[in-house]
Design an enzyme around this catalytic site. Structure first.
Site, PDB file in Angstrom:
ATOM      1  N   ARG A   1      -9.182  -9.112   1.215  1.00  0.00           N
ATOM      2  CA  ARG A   1      -8.801  -8.333   2.399  1.00  0.00           C
ATOM      3  C   ARG A   1      -8.058  -7.051   2.054  1.00  0.00           C
ATOM      4  O   ARG A   1      -8.401  -5.961   2.514  1.00  0.00           O
ATOM      5  CB  ARG A   1      -7.887  -9.171   3.331  1.00  0.00           C
ATOM      6  CG  ARG A   1      -8.599 -10.100   4.240  1.00  0.00           C
ATOM      7  CD  ARG A   1      -7.762 -11.348   4.444  1.00  0.00           C
ATOM      8  NE  ARG A   1      -7.709 -12.057   3.178  1.00  0.00           N
ATOM      9  CZ  ARG A   1      -8.607 -12.963   2.818  1.00  0.00           C
ATOM     10  NH1 ARG A   1      -9.499 -13.339   3.677  1.00  0.00           N
ATOM     11  NH2 ARG A   1      -8.569 -13.530   1.639  1.00  0.00           N
ATOM     12  N   THR A   2      -6.992  -7.167   1.263  1.00  0.00           N
ATOM     13  CA  THR A   2      -6.107  -6.027   1.030  1.00  0.00           C
ATOM     14  C   THR A   2      -6.845  -4.921   0.290  1.00  0.00           C
ATOM     15  O   THR A   2      -6.754  -3.747   0.637  1.00  0.00           O
ATOM     16  CB  THR A   2      -4.873  -6.485   0.219  1.00  0.00           C
ATOM     17  OG1 THR A   2      -4.351  -7.664   0.836  1.00  0.00           O
ATOM     18  CG2 THR A   2      -3.808  -5.436   0.189  1.00  0.00           C
TER      19      THR A   2
END
Ligand code: CP
Length: 312
Positions: A59-60
């Site tokens: 995600r990040t």
């Protein structure tokens, strides 16, 4: 020149309330940009940003890269597993070599707490912490606060529970700092072995009872059990953990009110949360992911000090 009180984003602990409010306000503008047919503005078109990931991420990493591209920046992605770090190159040498190629900002994830603050003292460009060990994950806390505010309108006075492996969680620490600064009431809940001893000194309540905590809260942020950071056994088995602290549809249905369910990901489905809950109507897990792009655009825009009208 940063438009925040800090020139690096190392942790929420360092931010003023006005910094957080400015980031959330700017993120609302960028969220509107992301709804347009052409989801791009040229605000950072003169910048090159390096994403340095010394630890795994889905995600990040994707969110930062997308945010940078939506702002028109040039992007380079560095993964430790395929780099000269494997040949023994140090963190500072690695980053100084990348900066020699005229990089203007660094986003870094590292397994060592303090790696980002260490780096920021050795390089002359803004450093953004994308998660450093069990220390902080500031952009996760900002996107979590944004997502809660989007659903409830206000964080002040809201009861927010953070449930699970608090001991090893950078998400928990950043969320505690962020939510407390914004006026929310925070409670951590989990087995005694996974709650740091002096955590109440941060102004949070402590509970070891899931259902009682869920009755208390308006929002429950369910954290992953971080087996990769656990050098000893903190509970007898995952099955026992799930029996006591796992959230399922039956528990939610027994509550006398509707609460918001969050999770920073990655999810251990069937451990801290069942699929029924993760994918159900109480969950805002994918809203968190969506909002992460706008929030990260806001952080980079403000740190780059772009007070211009290119954001429109
Ligand atoms: N929430 C979060 O940090 O997820 P990743 O580890 O996939 O980046």
């Amino acid at each position: 020149m940063s438009l925040l009180s800090v020139s690096n984003l190392i942790g929420i602990k360092d931010l003023l309330v006005s910094d957080i409010e400015e980031i959330l306000k700017t993120a609302t503008h960028f969220k509107e940009v992301l709804q347009r047919p052409i989801k791009k503005v040229p605000s950072l078109r003169d910048l090159t940003i390096a994403n340095l990931f010394f630890e795994n991420s889905t995600r990040t990493r994707v969110s930062f890269e997308l945010a940078q591209k939506r702002l028109g920046a040039d992007v380079i992605n560095f993964s430790a597993s395929t780099s000269s770090v494997k040949k023994g190159e140090t963190l500072v040498d690695t980053v100084k070599n990348i900066l020699a190629m005229k990089v203007d900002m660094v986003v870094m994830r590292h397994s060592s707490p303090g790696a980002c603050v260490f780096l920021s003292r050795h390089v002359g460009v803004p450093v953004i912490n994308a998660g450093d060990g069990a220390h902080e994950h500031p952009t996760q806390a900002l996107l979590d606060a944004y997502s809660i505010k989007e659903k409830t309108g206000e964080l002040k006075g809201l009861n927010v529970a953070i449930v699970g492996d608090i001991l090893h969680s950078r998400v928990a620490l950043s969320n505690i700092f962020c939510l407390k600064k914004l006026g929310a009431n925070v409670r951590v809940c989990g087995p005694p072995t996974l709650i740091p001893k002096h955590i109440s000194e941060l102004g949070v309540q402590v509970s070891h009872h899931l259902t009682e905590t869920l009755e208390w809260c308006d929002v429950a942020n369910m954290l992953r059990i971080q087996l990769e950071r656990q050098d000893i056994k903190y509970f007898p088995s995952l099955r026992e953990y799930t029996m006591l602290y796992g959230l399922n549809g039956e528990i939610l249905n027994r509550l006398r009110k509707k609460i918001i369910i969050m999770h920073p990901g990655p999810i251990n489905r069937g451990v801290e949360i069942t699929s029924e809950v993760a994918d159900g109507p109480h969950s805002i897990i994918l809203d968190q992911v969506e909002n992460g792009v706008a929030v990260r655009m806001a952080v980079m825009y403000l740190l780059a000090g772009k007070r211009d009208n290119q954001a429109n």
